[in-house]
Design a protein around this motif. Structure first.
Motif, PDB file in Angstrom:
ATOM      1  N   TRP A 125       0.828  -1.175  -0.060  1.00  0.00           N
ATOM      2  CA  TRP A 125       0.085   0.029  -0.071  1.00  0.00           C
ATOM      3  C   TRP A 125       0.806   1.142   0.004  1.00  0.00           C
ATOM      4  N   THR A 126       2.187   1.167  -0.199  1.00  0.00           N
ATOM      5  CA  THR A 126       3.097   2.296  -0.312  1.00  0.00           C
ATOM      6  C   THR A 126       2.886   2.859  -1.632  1.00  0.00           C
ATOM      7  N   GLY A 127       3.353   4.258  -1.562  1.00  0.00           N
ATOM      8  CA  GLY A 127       3.047   5.235  -2.922  1.00  0.00           C
ATOM      9  C   GLY A 127       1.816   5.421  -2.986  1.00  0.00           C
ATOM     10  N   ASP A 128       1.204   5.828  -4.399  1.00  0.00           N
ATOM     11  CA  ASP A 128       0.078   6.114  -4.723  1.00  0.00           C
ATOM     12  C   ASP A 128      -0.977   5.029  -4.534  1.00  0.00           C
ATOM     13  N   ALA A 129      -1.909   5.196  -3.357  1.00  0.00           N
ATOM     14  CA  ALA A 129      -2.906   4.221  -3.182  1.00  0.00           C
ATOM     15  C   ALA A 129      -4.217   5.177  -2.793  1.00  0.00           C
ATOM     16  N   ASP A 130      -4.403   6.293  -3.399  1.00  0.00           N
ATOM     17  CA  ASP A 130      -5.599   6.877  -3.255  1.00  0.00           C
ATOM     18  C   ASP A 130      -6.769   6.611  -3.711  1.00  0.00           C
ATOM     19  N   GLY A 131      -7.779   7.450  -3.889  1.00  0.00           N
ATOM     20  CA  GLY A 131      -9.019   7.258  -4.204  1.00  0.00           C
ATOM     21  C   GLY A 131      -9.439   7.171  -5.664  1.00  0.00           C
ATOM     22  N   ASP A 132      -8.373   7.747  -6.755  1.00  0.00           N
ATOM     23  CA  ASP A 132      -8.255   7.688  -7.808  1.00  0.00           C
ATOM     24  C   ASP A 132      -7.496   6.654  -8.617  1.00  0.00           C
ATOM     25  N   LEU A 133      -7.889   5.431  -8.940  1.00  0.00           N
ATOM     26  CA  LEU A 133      -7.016   4.318  -9.666  1.00  0.00           C
ATOM     27  C   LEU A 133      -6.882   4.709 -10.986  1.00  0.00           C
ATOM     28  N   VAL A 134      -7.160   5.579 -11.418  1.00  0.00           N
ATOM     29  CA  VAL A 134      -7.060   5.624 -12.952  1.00  0.00           C
ATOM     30  C   VAL A 134      -5.936   6.592 -13.234  1.00  0.00           C
ATOM     31  N   ARG A 135      -5.460   7.335 -12.300  1.00  0.00           N
ATOM     32  CA  ARG A 135      -4.337   8.030 -12.345  1.00  0.00           C
ATOM     33  C   ARG A 135      -3.084   7.654 -11.421  1.00  0.00           C
ATOM     34  N   VAL A 136      -1.815   7.252 -12.021  1.00  0.00           N
ATOM     35  CA  VAL A 136      -0.821   6.806 -11.061  1.00  0.00           C
ATOM     36  C   VAL A 136       0.184   8.057 -10.972  1.00  0.00           C
ATOM     37  N   THR A 137       0.546   8.359  -9.708  1.00  0.00           N
ATOM     38  CA  THR A 137       1.441   9.586  -9.714  1.00  0.00           C
ATOM     39  C   THR A 137       2.918   9.050 -10.485  1.00  0.00           C
ATOM     40  N   GLY A 138       3.412   9.987 -11.348  1.00  0.00           N
ATOM     41  CA  GLY A 138       4.587   9.710 -11.840  1.00  0.00           C
ATOM     42  C   GLY A 138       4.528   8.763 -13.219  1.00  0.00           C
ATOM     43  N   THR A 139       3.303   8.413 -13.484  1.00  0.00           N
ATOM     44  CA  THR A 139       3.012   7.872 -14.729  1.00  0.00           C
ATOM     45  C   THR A 139       1.982   8.881 -15.619  1.00  0.00           C
ATOM     46  N   ASP A 140       2.609   8.888 -16.937  1.00  0.00           N
ATOM     47  CA  ASP A 140       1.775   9.923 -17.851  1.00  0.00           C
ATOM     48  C   ASP A 140       0.468   9.318 -18.401  1.00  0.00           C
ATOM     49  N   ALA A 141       0.475   7.931 -18.567  1.00  0.00           N
ATOM     50  CA  ALA A 141      -0.645   7.375 -19.167  1.00  0.00           C
ATOM     51  C   ALA A 141      -1.936   7.165 -18.292  1.00  0.00           C
ATOM     52  N   ALA A 142      -2.978   7.176 -18.677  1.00  0.00           N
ATOM     53  CA  ALA A 142      -4.009   6.970 -17.769  1.00  0.00           C
ATOM     54  C   ALA A 142      -4.373   5.571 -18.127  1.00  0.00           C
ATOM     55  N   ALA A 143      -5.281   5.053 -17.221  1.00  0.00           N
ATOM     56  CA  ALA A 143      -5.423   3.605 -17.266  1.00  0.00           C
ATOM     57  C   ALA A 143      -6.380   3.064 -18.287  1.00  0.00           C
ATOM     58  N   GLN A 144      -6.147   2.048 -18.695  1.00  0.00           N
ATOM     59  CA  GLN A 144      -7.190   1.395 -20.003  1.00  0.00           C
ATOM     60  C   GLN A 144      -8.459   1.163 -19.047  1.00  0.00           C
ATOM     61  N   GLY A 145      -9.501   1.162 -20.011  1.00  0.00           N
ATOM     62  CA  GLY A 145     -10.747   0.746 -19.489  1.00  0.00           C
ATOM     63  C   GLY A 145     -11.739   1.855 -19.563  1.00  0.00           C
ATOM     64  N   VAL A 146     -13.037   1.768 -19.262  1.00  0.00           N
ATOM     65  CA  VAL A 146     -13.944   2.798 -19.073  1.00  0.00           C
ATOM     66  C   VAL A 146     -13.982   3.297 -17.622  1.00  0.00           C
ATOM     67  N   VAL A 147     -13.830   4.600 -17.354  1.00  0.00           N
ATOM     68  CA  VAL A 147     -13.651   5.313 -16.561  1.00  0.00           C
ATOM     69  C   VAL A 147     -14.952   5.067 -15.452  1.00  0.00           C
ATOM     70  N   THR A 148     -15.007   4.715 -14.265  1.00  0.00           N
ATOM     71  CA  THR A 148     -16.021   4.398 -13.328  1.00  0.00           C
ATOM     72  C   THR A 148     -15.995   5.181 -12.064  1.00  0.00           C
ATOM     73  N   HIS A 149     -16.787   5.767 -11.712  1.00  0.00           N
ATOM     74  CA  HIS A 149     -17.105   6.357 -10.268  1.00  0.00           C
ATOM     75  C   HIS A 149     -17.847   5.839  -9.691  1.00  0.00           C
ATOM     76  N   LEU A 150     -17.425   5.266  -8.349  1.00  0.00           N
ATOM     77  CA  LEU A 150     -17.888   4.482  -7.366  1.00  0.00           C
ATOM     78  C   LEU A 150     -18.001   5.150  -6.122  1.00  0.00           C
ATOM     79  N   ARG A 151     -19.329   5.581  -5.857  1.00  0.00           N
ATOM     80  CA  ARG A 151     -19.683   6.579  -4.830  1.00  0.00           C
ATOM     81  C   ARG A 151     -20.670   5.793  -3.726  1.00  0.00           C
ATOM     82  N   GLY A 152     -20.749   6.096  -2.666  1.00  0.00           N
ATOM     83  CA  GLY A 152     -21.912   5.665  -1.725  1.00  0.00           C
ATOM     84  C   GLY A 152     -21.736   6.023  -0.160  1.00  0.00           C
ATOM     85  N   ARG A 153     -22.119   5.481   0.744  1.00  0.00           N
ATOM     86  CA  ARG A 153     -22.069   5.857   2.159  1.00  0.00           C
ATOM     87  C   ARG A 153     -21.855   4.469   2.876  1.00  0.00           C
TER      88      ARG A 153
END
Length: 219
Positions: free
Chosen positions: A55-83
């Protein structure tokens, strides 16, 4: 004709019972209404063989962008929200919510999974803390299938004073659900519903993205 001596005691008993019912509101009045049904707790499921070991490094709530990597993730961006809620519907503030899933090519960010061809632009796991109202949010990709499994997202929730929850979320209407052993191990229809993600278009949030809203209910 007046009642016989034999019927008078029975008649007095019936009248007394009727009077008691009228005088006791909990037998049929508002005071007798059943309490609101508790929410269905989110069913527990296996964490699988690929729970993140790092869990070191970039492990925040945005899985589509990795710090230090220019490319965004492959796949369809999906926002998961709730309570995160308790069984009575009260928010569980401060709960720690984790998710992890395979990338668009079916590979996990885990040393035991094949790393050849893994998407370097996909974070693979994320961790957030629920707000005061219990809300949480992730930006990830639409889950995909891989051999033997229907599309799914793993989740874990830890909250003070409560047993940790580990579960999996599935895509509503996905045909492969019918052949997935872990999904079909949940027999109760209401419990199955508690594991479903309904994916809707979310262009108002992000062009081309999807949105899934799923509350997590702790027992």
């Amino acid at each position: 004709m007046p009642p016989s001596a034999a019927t008078r005691p029975r008649r007095r008993l019936l009248l007394a019972s009727a009077s008691a019912a009228l005088a006791t509101p909990w037998l049929g009045g508002i005071a007798g209404a059943q309490p609101a049904a508790a929410l269905v707790p989110t069913p527990r499921q296996t964490p699988g063989p690929y729970y993140p070991v790092d869990w070191t490094g970039d492990a925040d709530g945005d899985l589509v962008r990795v710090t230090g990597t220019d490319a965004a993730a492959q796949g369809v961006v999906t926002h998961l929200r709730g309570r995160v809620l308790d069984a009575q519907g009260a928010p569980v503030a401060g709960a720690v919510v984790e998710i992890w899933q395979c990338d668009a090519f079916g590979r996990y960010r885990h040393p035991r999974d094949r790393q050849d061809g893994r998407d370097p632009g996909f974070q693979g796991r994320g961790r957030v803390q629920a707000a005061a109202d219990g809300s949480y949010a992730f930006r990830t990709i639409r889950p995909v299938a891989y051999p033997g499994r229907t599309p799914h997202i793993h989740a874990a929730v830890a909250a003070s004073g409560r047993a940790p929850l580990v579960t999996q979320f599935y895509v509503e209407g996905e045909p492969l659900n019918a052949r997935d052993g872990l999904f079909n191990a949940v027999r109760d229809a209401r419990q199955r519903e508690a594991l479903m993600l309904r994916l809707d278009r979310a262009d108002a949030i992000e062009t081309g993205a999807l949105l899934a809203v799923r509350d997590i209910v702790l027992a």
